[in-house]
Design a protein around this motif. Structure first.
Motif, PDB file in Angstrom:
ATOM      1  N   TYR A 188       0.804  -1.228   0.000  1.00 54.96           N
ATOM      2  CA  TYR A 188       0.000   0.000   0.000  1.00 54.96           C
ATOM      3  C   TYR A 188       0.838   1.279   0.000  1.00 54.96           C
ATOM      4  CZ  TYR A 188      -2.547  -3.907   1.977  1.00 54.96           C
ATOM      5  OH  TYR A 188      -3.055  -5.167   2.206  1.00 54.96           O
ATOM      6  N   ALA A 189       2.153   1.150   0.070  1.00 56.37           N
ATOM      7  CA  ALA A 189       3.027   2.309   0.221  1.00 56.37           C
ATOM      8  C   ALA A 189       3.062   3.180  -1.031  1.00 56.37           C
ATOM      9  CB  ALA A 189       4.443   1.859   0.571  1.00 56.37           C
ATOM     10  N   ASP A 190       3.133   4.487  -0.813  1.00 53.89           N
ATOM     11  CA  ASP A 190       3.323   5.428  -1.920  1.00 53.89           C
ATOM     12  C   ASP A 190       4.793   5.500  -2.312  1.00 53.89           C
ATOM     13  OD1 ASP A 190       0.571   6.793  -2.213  1.00 53.89           O
ATOM     14  OD2 ASP A 190       0.951   6.868  -0.057  1.00 53.89           O
ATOM     15  N   PHE A 191       5.663   5.237  -1.362  1.00 53.20           N
ATOM     16  CA  PHE A 191       7.095   5.154  -1.634  1.00 53.20           C
ATOM     17  C   PHE A 191       7.724   4.270  -0.565  1.00 53.20           C
ATOM     18  CE2 PHE A 191       6.640   8.696   1.276  1.00 53.20           C
ATOM     19  CZ  PHE A 191       7.732   8.616   2.126  1.00 53.20           C
ATOM     20  N   ILE A 192       8.861   3.672  -0.913  1.00 50.47           N
ATOM     21  CA  ILE A 192       9.553   2.826   0.054  1.00 50.47           C
ATOM     22  C   ILE A 192      10.991   3.314   0.208  1.00 50.47           C
ATOM     23  CG2 ILE A 192       8.103   0.818  -0.396  1.00 50.47           C
ATOM     24  CD1 ILE A 192      10.309  -0.330  -2.115  1.00 50.47           C
ATOM     25  N   GLU A 193      11.556   3.019   1.351  1.00 51.11           N
ATOM     26  CA  GLU A 193      12.942   3.378   1.651  1.00 51.11           C
ATOM     27  C   GLU A 193      13.773   2.109   1.532  1.00 51.11           C
ATOM     28  OE1 GLU A 193      12.743   5.643   5.464  1.00 51.11           O
ATOM     29  OE2 GLU A 193      10.643   5.884   4.847  1.00 51.11           O
ATOM     30  N   VAL A 194      14.513   2.000   0.442  1.00 53.93           N
ATOM     31  CA  VAL A 194      15.236   0.785   0.093  1.00 53.93           C
ATOM     32  C   VAL A 194      16.704   0.907   0.481  1.00 53.93           C
ATOM     33  CG1 VAL A 194      15.969  -0.704  -1.801  1.00 53.93           C
ATOM     34  CG2 VAL A 194      13.678   0.292  -1.821  1.00 53.93           C
ATOM     35  N   PHE A 195      17.195  -0.124   1.157  1.00 54.04           N
ATOM     36  CA  PHE A 195      18.607  -0.175   1.518  1.00 54.04           C
ATOM     37  C   PHE A 195      19.341  -1.072   0.538  1.00 54.04           C
ATOM     38  CE2 PHE A 195      16.505   1.357   5.174  1.00 54.04           C
ATOM     39  CZ  PHE A 195      17.427   2.161   5.832  1.00 54.04           C
ATOM     40  N   ALA A 196      20.437  -0.554  -0.015  1.00 53.36           N
ATOM     41  CA  ALA A 196      21.193  -1.287  -1.016  1.00 53.36           C
ATOM     42  C   ALA A 196      22.678  -1.064  -0.798  1.00 53.36           C
ATOM     43  CB  ALA A 196      20.794  -0.842  -2.419  1.00 53.36           C
ATOM     44  N   ARG A 197      23.456  -2.072  -1.152  1.00 54.57           N
ATOM     45  CA  ARG A 197      24.911  -1.926  -1.046  1.00 54.57           C
ATOM     46  C   ARG A 197      25.419  -1.132  -2.238  1.00 54.57           C
ATOM     47  NH1 ARG A 197      28.972  -2.941   1.858  1.00 54.57           N
ATOM     48  NH2 ARG A 197      27.790  -4.084   3.438  1.00 54.57           N
ATOM     49  N   THR A 198      26.163  -0.072  -1.942  1.00 50.53           N
ATOM     50  CA  THR A 198      26.702   0.795  -2.985  1.00 50.53           C
ATOM     51  C   THR A 198      28.225   0.717  -3.085  1.00 50.53           C
ATOM     52  OG1 THR A 198      26.430   2.579  -1.343  1.00 50.53           O
ATOM     53  CG2 THR A 198      24.817   2.458  -3.122  1.00 50.53           C
ATOM     54  N   THR A 199      28.851   0.152  -2.066  1.00 48.23           N
ATOM     55  CA  THR A 199      30.292  -0.085  -2.101  1.00 48.23           C
ATOM     56  C   THR A 199      30.549  -1.467  -1.501  1.00 48.23           C
ATOM     57  OG1 THR A 199      30.799   2.274  -1.837  1.00 48.23           O
ATOM     58  CG2 THR A 199      32.564   0.713  -1.328  1.00 48.23           C
ATOM     59  N   PRO A 200      31.355  -2.310  -2.148  1.00 46.53           N
ATOM     60  CA  PRO A 200      31.591  -3.664  -1.647  1.00 46.53           C
ATOM     61  C   PRO A 200      32.146  -3.669  -0.224  1.00 46.53           C
ATOM     62  CG  PRO A 200      32.434  -3.423  -3.879  1.00 46.53           C
ATOM     63  CD  PRO A 200      32.063  -2.046  -3.415  1.00 46.53           C
ATOM     64  N   GLN A 201      31.817  -4.737   0.515  1.00 46.60           N
ATOM     65  CA  GLN A 201      32.316  -4.856   1.885  1.00 46.60           C
ATOM     66  C   GLN A 201      33.840  -4.819   1.932  1.00 46.60           C
ATOM     67  OE1 GLN A 201      30.749  -7.533   4.838  1.00 46.60           O
ATOM     68  NE2 GLN A 201      28.969  -8.025   3.547  1.00 46.60           N
TER      69      GLN A 201
END
Length: 405
Positions: A188-201
């Protein structure tokens, strides 16, 4: 309300500001929430009536939830724990804890929608800048838009730094790929807050290299609903397939979102602890009433130790859980992240709730199993609480590590 309250620095009395909030919430539930709940009647309490065949909440139920949230926002309750510069009331963690607990004590359906939960704004969203404020923060604060916190993945639950979802920079855009699961309010969300890896561990370290992105509802694919018993229609899978997000939709700083997420979970554990304590107290009150009135073998069943001891143990554990909740909130108000305190509260309060819910069903006998009684609903909720926002095992791991193990 800060830490100063007594000569010792700790007090359990309810300050005047919080008393006013609690009284006002009671009036709000009676005047605003109860009439909406009565309009729907059994639709809210019978799981066969309030859901579509696939589990999705019906439009009628969604409309009722939206009305409660919007009226609460208008009255200043919905996101009152948010900073004042974000449009909130900046109430203390202690007041927020007591408010969540108070609403959990209510038997009125939809009372749990009065305060912003996973669908509403959290401090992470207060990091919104520029156009993000008008597009996402402000509508979320007034319940005109809802959101979702997308961190959990099919193969990665509590071990979130090992997430597979990644985002690659391409000019002034980010390209997101991955799958999230068990995301509350995703349907039902109008937007979501997505967590993603942007730099390798290997480059950023285990807890670095993770970024939060704002993704709108027409930019991701909604997968199957995760219809957990007791929470049907609330969670779903989210699929991101080469989703292009402009650079101005990064929420907070690039590569620094992991600690923001942990702050969200700490607050979430306080809220769940409060709701567990409030629900447990409500159950114990119902069990006491029933045990006093119900007779067997020519005496009240409350006269039997097998019954009275269940209720007495429950009272003692709720007393301790409430003290843990106030200690956790007090610690947060002092500026401490309360890592150990929030895990102790979450583990102890939810397990206390679970044990009490099971005992109260048992005290009521076969009538406790009937769907017209709310006891099994609370039992389902208690079981869910022991998993969301970090499982029992994760809480115990956290507590052990915080104390040197």
């Amino acid at each position: 309300m800060g830490r100063s309250a007594s000569d010792s620095g700790v007090a359990f009395d309810i300050d005047e500001e919080t008393q006013l909030v609690l009284r006002s919430l009671d009036e709000f539930v009676e005047q605003e929430v109860e009439p909406i709940a009565e309009e729907l009647g059994e639709t809210l309490t019978n799981p066969r009536l309030g859901h579509e065949p696939d589990g999705r909440l019906t439009d009628e139920v969604l409309d009722a939830i939206g009305r409660v949230r919007k009226r609460s926002a208008e009255a200043g309750y919905y996101a009152m724990n948010m900073p004042s510069d974000a449009g909130g009331e900046d109430v203390s963690a202690v007041t927020w804890y007591r408010a969540n607990k108070r609403l959990a004590e209510s038997a009125v359906p939809l009372s749990n929608e009065v305060l912003a939960g996973p669908a509403g704004p959290k401090p992470l969203l207060a990091a919104a800048e520029g156009d993000q404020i008008e597009e996402y923060l402000e509508p979320a604060m007034c319940a005109e838009k809802t959101t979702a916190f997308a961190q959990t993945e099919p193969g990665v639950g509590s071990d979130s730094p090992n997430m597979d979802t990644h985002a690659d920079k391409d000019g002034d855009e980010w390209v997101l790929d991955g799958t999230k699961q068990w995301i509350t309010n995703a349907p039902y969300a109008d937007f979501i807050e997505v967590f993603a890896r942007t730099t390798p561990q290997a480059e950023a370290g285990r807890h670095g290299g993770i970024t939060c992105f704002i993704v709108e509802d027409d930019e991701f694919e909604l997968g199957p609903l995760n219809n957990a018993v007791g929470s049907v229609g609330r969670q779903a899978e989210v699929r991101l397939d080469d989703v292009r997000i402009p650079d101005d939709r990064v929420l907070g700083d690039v590569d620094a979102a992991f600690y923001d997420a942990m702050g969200f979970l700490g607050l979430g554990r306080l809220e769940i602890g409060a709701q567990a304590v409030g629900s447990a107290e409500w159950l114990l009150d119902r069990a006491t009433e029933f045990a006093t009135d119900r007779e067997a073998f020519d005496r009240s069943i409350g006269d039997f130790q097998a019954i009275s001891h269940k209720i007495a143990r429950g009272r003692a554990n709720v007393y301790a859980a409430d003290a843990a909740g106030l200690r956790c909130a007090w610690t947060l108000d002092g500026g401490d992240p309360a890592i150990a305190e929030s895990s102790i509260l979450k583990w102890f309060a939810t397990n206390t709730f679970w044990e009490i819910a099971d005992d109260v069903v048992q005290v009521h006998g076969s009538s406790g199993l009937a769907e017209e009684n709310p006891f099994m609903d609370r039992l389902h909720q208690a079981r869910i609480f022991r998993i969301v926002e970090g499982t029992d095992e994760i809480q115990l791991n956290t507590i052990a590590s915080q104390y040197g193990l």
